[in-house]
Motif scaffolding. Structure first.
Motif, short mmCIF file in Angstrom:
data_model
loop_
_atom_site.label_atom_id
_atom_site.label_comp_id
_atom_site.label_asym_id
_atom_site.label_seq_id
_atom_site.Cartn_x
_atom_site.Cartn_y
_atom_site.Cartn_z
N ALA A 83 0.83 -1.21 0.00
CA ALA A 83 0.00 0.00 0.00
C ALA A 83 0.87 1.26 0.00
O ALA A 83 0.48 2.29 -0.56
N PHE A 84 2.06 1.17 0.61
CA PHE A 84 2.92 2.35 0.60
C PHE A 84 3.37 2.71 -0.81
O PHE A 84 3.61 3.88 -1.11
N LYS A 85 3.45 1.72 -1.69
CA LYS A 85 3.81 2.02 -3.09
C LYS A 85 2.81 3.02 -3.67
O LYS A 85 3.19 3.97 -4.38
N LEU A 86 1.54 2.84 -3.35
CA LEU A 86 0.49 3.78 -3.77
C LEU A 86 0.70 5.15 -3.14
O LEU A 86 0.61 6.18 -3.80
N LEU A 87 0.98 5.15 -1.84
CA LEU A 87 1.17 6.41 -1.12
C LEU A 87 2.42 7.15 -1.60
O LEU A 87 2.43 8.37 -1.70
N HIS A 88 3.47 6.40 -1.91
CA HIS A 88 4.72 6.99 -2.39
C HIS A 88 4.44 7.85 -3.62
O HIS A 88 4.90 8.99 -3.72
N GLY A 89 3.66 7.30 -4.56
CA GLY A 89 3.32 8.08 -5.75
C GLY A 89 2.45 9.27 -5.41
O GLY A 89 2.69 10.38 -5.89
N TYR A 90 1.47 9.05 -4.53
CA TYR A 90 0.53 10.13 -4.21
C TYR A 90 1.21 11.30 -3.50
O TYR A 90 0.85 12.46 -3.75
N LEU A 91 2.18 11.04 -2.66
CA LEU A 91 2.85 12.13 -1.94
C LEU A 91 3.55 13.09 -2.90
O LEU A 91 3.84 14.23 -2.54
N TYR A 92 3.80 12.62 -4.12
CA TYR A 92 4.40 13.48 -5.14
C TYR A 92 3.36 14.04 -6.11
O TYR A 92 3.27 15.25 -6.30
N ASN A 93 2.56 13.14 -6.71
CA ASN A 93 1.70 13.60 -7.81
C ASN A 93 0.29 14.01 -7.36
O ASN A 93 -0.44 14.64 -8.11
N HIS A 94 -0.11 13.61 -6.17
CA HIS A 94 -1.44 13.95 -5.62
C HIS A 94 -2.57 13.62 -6.60
O HIS A 94 -3.55 14.34 -6.72
N SER A 95 -2.38 12.48 -7.29
CA SER A 95 -3.38 12.06 -8.29
C SER A 95 -4.41 11.13 -7.64
O SER A 95 -4.10 9.98 -7.32
N LEU A 96 -5.62 11.65 -7.46
CA LEU A 96 -6.71 10.81 -6.95
C LEU A 96 -7.07 9.73 -7.96
O LEU A 96 -7.47 8.63 -7.59
N GLU A 97 -6.91 10.05 -9.25
CA GLU A 97 -7.17 9.06 -10.30
C GLU A 97 -6.29 7.83 -10.10
O GLU A 97 -6.78 6.69 -10.14
N SER A 98 -5.00 8.05 -9.88
CA SER A 98 -4.07 6.92 -9.72
C SER A 98 -4.43 6.08 -8.50
O SER A 98 -4.36 4.84 -8.54
N VAL A 99 -4.81 6.75 -7.41
CA VAL A 99 -5.17 6.01 -6.19
C VAL A 99 -6.38 5.12 -6.44
O VAL A 99 -6.36 3.92 -6.16
N MET A 100 -7.45 5.71 -6.98
CA MET A 100 -8.67 4.94 -7.18
C MET A 100 -8.48 3.80 -8.19
O MET A 100 -8.99 2.70 -7.99
N LYS A 101 -7.72 4.07 -9.25
CA LYS A 101 -7.47 3.02 -10.25
C LYS A 101 -6.71 1.84 -9.65
O LYS A 101 -6.88 0.70 -10.07
N SER A 102 -5.85 2.14 -8.66
CA SER A 102 -5.02 1.09 -8.07
C SER A 102 -5.79 0.22 -7.09
O SER A 102 -5.32 -0.86 -6.73
N LEU A 103 -6.94 0.69 -6.64
CA LEU A 103 -7.68 -0.04 -5.60
C LEU A 103 -8.62 -1.09 -6.18
O LEU A 103 -8.66 -2.22 -5.71
N PHE A 104 -9.40 -0.72 -7.18
CA PHE A 104 -10.34 -1.67 -7.79
C PHE A 104 -10.92 -1.05 -9.07
O PHE A 104 -10.78 0.14 -9.31
N PRO A 105 -11.59 -1.86 -9.91
CA PRO A 105 -12.10 -1.36 -11.19
C PRO A 105 -13.22 -0.33 -10.99
O PRO A 105 -14.13 -0.53 -10.18
#
Length: 287
Positions: free
Chosen positions: A177-199
């Motif tokens: 899950a930190f892999k997701l957070l690592h990206g978010y702390l830089y790009n702040h992309s809600l799209e990336s977070v939601m896409k990574s969780l489920f369809p």
């Protein structure tokens, strides 16, 4: 070992001291009705002082806002590290106190801003002989957004063609899950977070804004549509949906443990949880 406080098993709901309500999806599946938010804790001034003394009197929100335009250059710095010298994982017993990583030409148009530290993250749920996951980070990104991390060790000045970075060992509930957070702390992309969780429907997640997240949370019909989409895309499988729920819960646990108090991300997690509970409820009724 650099310890982050382990996450409490539950929080008092909305600070009123009530036990957290449970959502009973089926006799075998019980999940928290809400993923409770911990009390807000401020970023440590000591943590900022350690990495950027010139910013010690600047409000944390201004620091975070000022970092957003620099994210492209920071990500270019991360991508310029030679992957052959910085593996994504290594045995916990082999983690050094520092790593020297050659840099390569960045394909980005931005002048790279190089990372300062490497986080070696182990799972707090695993045994001692496991692997850790390695993440290059910029000290100010971590210090200004993770209130549970009190002070990072000093970084080394970059040498031409090589970065010498301290390695910080940490345990988190979920390194994945930190892999997701690592990206978010830089790009702040809600799209990336939601896409990574489920369809989810591509039309919904593409360029997802905080405003859309908030308006969807307050719309029962929108939530039902997303839950129906997720239920059908998972074939109505309770097992698949429970696995998606576990991913959301792991992300929540890491956010709590690190002390990440980003309102946009918290609202996105709330949305993901509402959608997954709705999908599980639909699937349970169809069984």
């Amino acid at each position: 070992m650099f310890q982050v406080a382990s996450h409490p098993t539950s929080f008092t709901q909305h600070g009123h001291g009530h036990h957290q309500a449970m959502a009973v999806v089926s006799p075998n599946i019980q999940l928290p009705r809400k993923l409770a938010r911990p009390p807000l804790s401020e970023i440590s001034r000591d943590a900022i002082m350690a990495v950027a003394p010139e910013l010690v009197n600047v409000p944390a929100e201004y620091i975070r806002r000022g970092l957003r335009p620099k994210a492209h250059a920071m990500l270019a710095g991360i991508s310029s590290l030679s992957s052959s010298h910085l593996p994504t994982t290594m045995p916990k017993s082999h983690v050094p106190s520092a790593m020297s990583i050659p840099t390569r030409m960045s394909s980005s148009s931005a002048q790279p801003t190089y990372p300062t530290h490497v986080l070696a993250i182990a799972s707090s749920k695993s045994s001692a002989n496991e692997h850790v996951f390695l993440f290059p980070v910029h000290n100010i990104v971590i210090a200004s957004q993770c209130s549970s991390i009190s002070r990072l060790p000093p970084s080394y000045p970059p040498a031409p063609g090589t970065l010498h970075m301290p390695v910080i060992q940490m345990t988190l509930p979920s390194p994945a899950a930190f892999k997701l957070l690592h990206g978010y702390l830089y790009n702040h992309s809600l799209e990336s977070v939601m896409k990574s969780l489920f369809p989810l429907p591509s039309g919904f997640v593409h360029g997802l804004s905080h405003h859309t997240v908030q308006s969807t949370l307050s719309s029962g019909s929108s939530l039902h549509q997303l839950s129906s989409y997720l239920c059908s895309s998972s074939g109505g499988s309770l097992q698949a949906l429970t696995s998606h729920a576990a991913h959301v819960k792991e992300l929540w646990q890491d956010m709590v443990t690190l002390g990440i108090h980003d309102p946009e991300l918290w609202d996105a997690v709330d949305l993901a949880w509402e959608v997954i509970l709705g999908a599980l409820s639909l699937a349970a009724h169809n069984h």
